[in-house]
Structure formats: structure tokens, C-alpha cells
Design an enzyme around this catalytic site. Structure first.
Site, PDB file in Angstrom:
ATOM      1  N   HIS A 105      35.552  87.068 -10.891  1.00 40.78           N
ATOM      2  CA  HIS A 105      36.403  86.557  -9.817  1.00 40.78           C
ATOM      3  C   HIS A 105      36.005  87.117  -8.449  1.00 40.78           C
ATOM      4  O   HIS A 105      35.945  86.376  -7.457  1.00 40.78           O
ATOM      5  CB  HIS A 105      37.858  86.926 -10.147  1.00 40.78           C
ATOM      6  CG  HIS A 105      38.850  86.599  -9.097  1.00 40.78           C
ATOM      7  ND1 HIS A 105      39.467  85.369  -9.015  1.00 40.78           N
ATOM      8  CD2 HIS A 105      39.362  87.349  -8.084  1.00 40.78           C
ATOM      9  CE1 HIS A 105      40.310  85.374  -7.997  1.00 40.78           C
ATOM     10  NE2 HIS A 105      40.264  86.561  -7.420  1.00 40.78           N
ATOM     11  N   TYR A 126      36.544  92.095   1.093  1.00 40.33           N
ATOM     12  CA  TYR A 126      37.331  91.271   0.175  1.00 40.33           C
ATOM     13  C   TYR A 126      38.765  91.790   0.214  1.00 40.33           C
ATOM     14  O   TYR A 126      39.064  92.852  -0.331  1.00 40.33           O
ATOM     15  CB  TYR A 126      36.712  91.357  -1.219  1.00 40.33           C
ATOM     16  CG  TYR A 126      37.508  90.754  -2.346  1.00 40.33           C
ATOM     17  CD1 TYR A 126      38.372  89.682  -2.147  1.00 40.33           C
ATOM     18  CD2 TYR A 126      37.379  91.251  -3.645  1.00 40.33           C
ATOM     19  CE1 TYR A 126      39.087  89.136  -3.192  1.00 40.33           C
ATOM     20  CE2 TYR A 126      38.080  90.702  -4.705  1.00 40.33           C
ATOM     21  CZ  TYR A 126      38.937  89.650  -4.471  1.00 40.33           C
ATOM     22  OH  TYR A 126      39.648  89.110  -5.512  1.00 40.33           O
ATOM     23  N   GLU A 175      53.145  88.121   9.589  1.00 41.73           N
ATOM     24  CA  GLU A 175      52.274  87.770  10.717  1.00 41.73           C
ATOM     25  C   GLU A 175      53.070  87.067  11.817  1.00 41.73           C
ATOM     26  O   GLU A 175      52.867  87.326  13.013  1.00 41.73           O
ATOM     27  CB  GLU A 175      51.133  86.878  10.237  1.00 41.73           C
ATOM     28  CG  GLU A 175      50.132  86.530  11.327  1.00 41.73           C
ATOM     29  CD  GLU A 175      48.956  85.724  10.825  1.00 41.73           C
ATOM     30  OE1 GLU A 175      47.998  85.550  11.602  1.00 41.73           O
ATOM     31  OE2 GLU A 175      48.984  85.259   9.663  1.00 41.73           O
ATOM     32  N   SER A 333      21.566 104.751  14.612  1.00 44.16           N
ATOM     33  CA  SER A 333      21.382 106.148  14.228  1.00 44.16           C
ATOM     34  C   SER A 333      22.025 107.082  15.238  1.00 44.16           C
ATOM     35  O   SER A 333      22.473 108.166  14.896  1.00 44.16           O
ATOM     36  CB  SER A 333      19.894 106.471  14.099  1.00 44.16           C
ATOM     37  OG  SER A 333      19.212 106.169  15.296  1.00 44.16           O
ATOM     38  N   ARG A 335      24.567 106.002  17.132  1.00 52.01           N
ATOM     39  CA  ARG A 335      25.962 105.588  17.196  1.00 52.01           C
ATOM     40  C   ARG A 335      26.403 105.173  15.809  1.00 52.01           C
ATOM     41  O   ARG A 335      26.037 104.118  15.318  1.00 52.01           O
ATOM     42  CB  ARG A 335      26.147 104.424  18.169  1.00 52.01           C
ATOM     43  CG  ARG A 335      27.588 103.915  18.164  1.00 52.01           C
ATOM     44  CD  ARG A 335      27.821 102.851  19.210  1.00 52.01           C
ATOM     45  NE  ARG A 335      29.210 102.416  19.150  1.00 52.01           N
ATOM     46  CZ  ARG A 335      29.810 101.687  20.079  1.00 52.01           C
ATOM     47  NH1 ARG A 335      29.140 101.316  21.145  1.00 52.01           N
ATOM     48  NH2 ARG A 335      31.072 101.329  19.950  1.00 52.01           N
ATOM     49  N   GLY A 336      27.173 106.016  15.170  1.00 54.35           N
ATOM     50  CA  GLY A 336      27.682 105.685  13.856  1.00 54.35           C
ATOM     51  C   GLY A 336      28.930 104.844  13.969  1.00 54.35           C
ATOM     52  O   GLY A 336      29.178 104.191  14.976  1.00 54.35           O
ATOM     53  N   ALA A 337      29.741 104.883  12.931  1.00 53.47           N
ATOM     54  CA  ALA A 337      30.947 104.070  12.926  1.00 53.47           C
ATOM     55  C   ALA A 337      32.024 104.631  13.847  1.00 53.47           C
ATOM     56  O   ALA A 337      32.909 103.906  14.271  1.00 53.47           O
ATOM     57  CB  ALA A 337      31.490 103.968  11.501  1.00 53.47           C
ATOM     58  N   LYS A 350      28.907 115.326  20.219  1.00 50.98           N
ATOM     59  CA  LYS A 350      29.508 114.227  19.463  1.00 50.98           C
ATOM     60  C   LYS A 350      30.704 113.703  20.239  1.00 50.98           C
ATOM     61  O   LYS A 350      31.710 114.397  20.398  1.00 50.98           O
ATOM     62  CB  LYS A 350      29.943 114.699  18.074  1.00 50.98           C
ATOM     63  CG  LYS A 350      30.578 113.595  17.249  1.00 50.98           C
ATOM     64  CD  LYS A 350      30.925 114.063  15.848  1.00 50.98           C
ATOM     65  CE  LYS A 350      31.573 112.931  15.055  1.00 50.98           C
ATOM     66  NZ  LYS A 350      31.897 113.336  13.675  1.00 50.98           N
ATOM     67  N   ASP A 437      34.771 112.516   3.945  1.00 42.55           N
ATOM     68  CA  ASP A 437      33.761 111.481   4.226  1.00 42.55           C
ATOM     69  C   ASP A 437      32.406 111.929   3.695  1.00 42.55           C
ATOM     70  O   ASP A 437      31.413 111.968   4.425  1.00 42.55           O
ATOM     71  CB  ASP A 437      33.701 111.217   5.731  1.00 42.55           C
ATOM     72  CG  ASP A 437      32.944 109.941   6.073  1.00 42.55           C
ATOM     73  OD1 ASP A 437      32.686 109.145   5.152  1.00 42.55           O
ATOM     74  OD2 ASP A 437      32.616 109.741   7.251  1.00 42.55           O
TER      75      ASP A 437
END
EC number: 2.3.1.234
Length: 520
Positions: A105, A126, A175, A333, A335-337, A350, A437
């Protein structure tokens, strides 16, 4: 060579749906189960499916060519519902004397998203009632980069809606109400590549603020969490395409957040047509068709349904490995998340950057909290014998620290380095520090030794669960990025046991956490 139309039958939970798919969709018919009150009742849903499945399939087939194969949702899902669909699919395949195809599914959601978008190698968020996962293709399987640790986002929203007496389904109503709301602080729970919604829902239920403010803030918080872990997956994998699938994907605010994030990362973003977003027979029929082309068919005697069928258990025989997939280049590299890192005179600065997709108040809160906590816990970890950079200066959004001139662990994975990493994490956990993390991007290798960086999601805890989640994050990353993940995990475990007295208890909990994600 022309394949011909495939009949697909979906019935994992709420919706009994069937479709006929050839080169494009021929016909789609759905008949969802609607409870009188409360959430889904598996036996009632199965009874509903049994009562309508014949008429739904007859309507799909009426006036159309005979299918060349029958595909059905084999799992994951609710056992009673799956068995109704499986029985019907077997009977039809035998009656037509055509191949039977068991479709996962979750994979079907991904494949119909790829069909609708035209994207080749996307990261996929998802978001549905029972599932919240971030997936991507690697080495013959769809790997789960991150997922909910408790309940799916759709179920979380519906639980809150029921507590306030809102009609089912709760998502569209929330919503609508949220459009007139203002922000109030609510718990924000992201653990590396994973996230959790139970605490958020409990706080929202108990909030004394006006309903429109709680609905607004529930959306802002939950969707920001989803967007953050999705951005981490894009950064971790170097992929440049994102697809949103699942019923919750119909929410315009979630679409807006993801679109904003992708725009800032120069990534392409797509949301399928609404008829393909929720559970539907078209996604089963289409995925069954591509599986048929690759020869992935089932003998009837091996077609038992699997309520815990994970996407990463499916051998994807119909896709080729995208070029460059072994390297997983990170175009960001520097700039990460979460932050920009600048190097000057032996120091690394940082700087946490504001996220346009997040509400400004939430954004400021997260930046300040994570900056302070990171500096403090880097220092505490160093005292515990963990190799970390030396802190030089701290501001509201910036940490200036020693520059470790190394390469990311993800670029040089080996059993020796993972064993060393296990020893380091063992020391960290023995000091009751949880990193939050533990991805292979947050370990640097310098002179053959591993260094731990990026403590932005770290905290202190003696809880077995929290430390199990920490290791679960790392194991998920290894499974989703390396073909040698089992060997690497064993090496990590060996090193971890050397330094962590409660290692076996924590590792057993990690396994329990993995099993929880099978179908939530």
C-alpha cells in the site's frame, strides 16, 4: 509491447476502491466506510467492504476490457479489511485466468506520485491517517529515512477533532476552522529523522485557548515537524525532488510549507491530483501494472495478506538505480537542514537560519532553544569523554566553535569507524545525554577518529526509551543509505556495549521501537 489494463483493488482501512489502469487511468470507483461515531472499527469496516466490493468492481469493469492481471493491497493495513480484498482478488484472478499481484500500500502511494509528477528519483513525504513516513529509493528498495514514533498525523488530527466533537473526517474541518486562528505554543517533537504527535495532540486537547487558535497551532506545529524531517532527508540524500502523497496531503497549509521549503532549497515539488492522494484503487492498479511488466506476480497460495508489510520489505524490481545514487552528494554541504556553517581562522560559526515555512514565533523559539541547548550539551559531552568541538562564543542564533577539519562519516562508512562510533555514543548515553539527531552527517572523521557535532536536538535523559530512539535514528540512516547496514550496525553494537552498562536493555528497546513503526 502493450501490456493491457490491470484491475486494482484497495481496501486497507477506510476506503474500498477499485480501478482499471492501462497507459492511463480508465476508471476509478470508491465507496468509503463512514462510522456513525468515533474512529474506524476494523470489523465494521470489513463488513462494509464485503457489502460493497462486488458492486464497486462491477462498476469498474462494466463496458471496459477484461483485465490482464488483478492487483490488490496486500498490506499494511487492518487485517479484517485486507482479508476481504485479498479473497476477492484471488477469486477474480482465478476466474479471469490472469496473474495475481500483491501490492504494498505504501509503495503504491509512492508510485502513483511518481506517475503523476513525472519525477524520477524523489524523496516522498507520505502523510496519511495511519502513516507518516519520509521515503526514497536506494539499492533496490524504498528506504524509510524517517517516520512517526507513535501515531500517524492523520490519526492524530482525527483524535483531536473527535475530542472537540467535530465531524469525521476531522482534517478538512480543522483546516477550515484554522483559517481564523492565531498561534499559541504547543509541543514540538522531532528526534533526528523521526517525529512524534501524541504529546502535541494531548496538549491541544487540554488547551484553554479558543478552538480556532488551537486548530491553527496544531496545524502549524504538526506540519512544521513534517517539513523539517523532510528537509533533513533532502539534505541527507542529496535528492532534488519531493512528492507529497497520502490523504493528509490534501491540506493546503501542508502543501504551502513544503513548497516554501523546496523553493528555498532549489528543489522541485509536486502534489498529485486529489483523486490520487488518499487511498484509492488507481494507485494499486498502476503499481500492479509496473510490477507485472517486471514479472513480480504472486502464486495464489503465496498471496496471504500482511498487516505489517513495510515499504522497505519490498524488492523493487521495476526500477533502475539512478545515476550517482552511490555518492548521495549533498549540494548543501555548507547549509544543512537547519543552519549555515562558515569557516574562518580555525573556527566554525554555526548560524541557525530562519525557516520561512514555520510560524515566526515558533521559528524564533526553536532557534533560541536549540542554540542554547546545543552549546551546553556539547560542553557536557566533552566532559564525558566524547570528542566534540571546543565552544568559543555563543549568541542568540550562533555558536562559534573549534573547526574540526574532517569528512562526514556517511562518506567513509566502515565497520572499524562504526565500532568507534558505538563507543562514543556509549559514553554519551552513560552520561545521560541523548543526541537527538544521530545521523551519519553528524559524525566527522579526523585522523581516524570520529567526532560528534550538531547537538541542536540534544537533551538529558536517563530514560531507556529516549536512548533507544537515539540509536533507532542512526540505524534507520544506515539502513536507508548503505547496502552493508547489517555489518555496520553489528560493529556499532560491539563498540556501544563496551561503554554503556545498559546496552542490551537499550538495544532491545530500539528493536521494539522499530516494530512499532510497522503499521500505526
Amino acid at each position: 509491447m502493450k501490456i493491457g489494463p490491470v484491475l486494482g483493488i484497495e481496501g486497507t482501512a477506510w476506503n474500498l476502491s477499485a480501478a482499471l489502469f492501462d497507459d492511463d487511468l480508465i476508471k476509478l470507483v470508491s465507496h468509503p466506510y463512514k462510522p456513525v461515531q468515533g474512529g474506524i472499527h476494523p470489523r465494521e469496516a470489513a463488513q462494509h467492504h464485503a457489502s460493497v466490493i462486488t458492486s464497486v468492481i462491477e462498476e469498474v469493469l462494466k463496458g471496459n476490457p477484461t483485465p490482464v492481471a488483478v492487483a490488490f493491497s496486500q498490506g499494511p493495513g487492518l487485517g479484517p479489511c485486507l482479508r476481504i480484498v485479498g479473497t476477492a482478488a484471488r477469486a477474480l484472478a482465478l476466474s479471469f485466468d490472469v496473474p495475481l499481484i500483491g501490492v504494498n500500500h505504501c509503495v503504491a502511494h509512492v508510485e502513483i506520485g511518481r506517475f503523476a509528477s513525472g519525477f524520477d528519483d524523489p524523496v516522498v513525504l507520505y502523510a496519511s491517517g495511519a502513516n507518516t513516513q519520509v521515503l526514497g529509493y536506494l539499492q533496490g528498495r524504498y528506504r524509510i529515512f524517517g517516520e512517526t514514533l507513535d501515531i500517524g498525523i492523520g490519526n492524530a488530527i482525527d483524535k483531536f477533532a473527535r475530542s472537540k466533537g467535530l465531524p469525521h473526517p476531522g482534517g478538512p474541518e480543522i483546516e477550515r476552522i484554522a483559517k481564523n486562528g492565531s498561534y499559541i505554543p504547543l509541543p514540538y517533537t522531532v528526534k533526528g529523522m523521526d517525529l512524534a504527535f501524541s504529546g502535541l495532540v494531548s496538549a491541544a486537547k487540554d488547551a484553554s485557548a479558543p478552538l480556532e487558535d488551537v486548530c491553527y497551532s496544531l496545524q502549524e506545529t504538526a506540519f512544521a515537524m513534517c517539513t523539517e524531517v523532510t528537509e533533513r532527508a533532502l539534505s541527507q540524500t542529496g535528492k532534488e525532488q519531493l512528492i507529497l502523497v497520502g490523504g493528509v496531503g490534501m491540506n493546503k497549509r501542508l502543501q504551502e510549507m513544503l513548497s516554501c521549503m523546496c523553493e528555498d532549497r532549489d528543489a522541485a515539488f509536486s502534489v498529485p491530483n486529489p483523486q490520487y492522494l488518499g487511498d484509492n484503487g488507481a494507485m494499486i492498479a498502476y503499481t500492479g501494472r509496473v510490477m507485472l511488466e517486471s514479472g513480480s506476480v504472486l502464486p495464489v497460495e503465496e498471496s496471504r495478506v500482511n498487516p505489517s508489510y513495510r515499504a522497505d520489505q519490498v524488492l523493487v524490481t521495476w526500477r533502475e538505480e539512478p545515476s550517482g545514487s552511490e555518492r548521495h552528494p549533498d549540494a548543501y554541504s555548507a547549509r544543512g537542514a537547519e543552519a549555515i556553517v562558515r569557516f574562518c581562522d580555525g573556527a566554525a560559526s554555526k548560524i541557525r537560519v530562519s525557516k520561512r515555512y514555520r510560524h515566526p514565533e515558533l521559528d524564533r523559539r526553536l532557534i533560541a532553544e536549540r542554540t542554547r541547548a546545543e552549546a551546553r550539551l556539547i560542553a557536557e559531552a566533552r566532559k564525558a569523554g566524547v570528542r566534540t568541538p571546543i565552544i568559543r562564543e555563543i549568541t542568540q542564533d550562533t555558536i562559534i566553535m573549534e573547526h574540526i577539519d574532517g569528512v562526514k562519516l556517511k562518506e567513509c562508512l566502515s565497520p572499524e569507524l562504526l565500532e568507534e562510533t558505538g563507543r562514543m555514543v556509549g559514553k554519551l548515553h552513560a552520561a545521560q545525554i541523548v543526541h537527538g539527531d544521530l545521523t551519519t552527517c553528524n559524525f566527522l572523521v579526523h585522523d581516524g577518529k570520529t567526532w560528534l557535532i550538531d547537538f541542536g536536538l540534544a537533551g538529558t535523559s536517563s530514560d531507556i526509551e529516549h536512548r533507544g530512539v537515539d540509536i533507532h535514528v542512526l540505524f534507520q540512516v544506515l539502513e536507508s543509505t548503505s547496502k552493508d547496514s547489517d555489518i555496520l550496525k553489528e560493529a556499532f553494537i560491539q563498540g556501544y556495549r563496551e561503554k554503556m552498562p545498559l546496552a542490551d536493555e537499550i538495544l532491545n528497546r530500539e528493536h521494539e521501537i522499530e516494530l512499532r513503526g510497522r503499521y500505526l
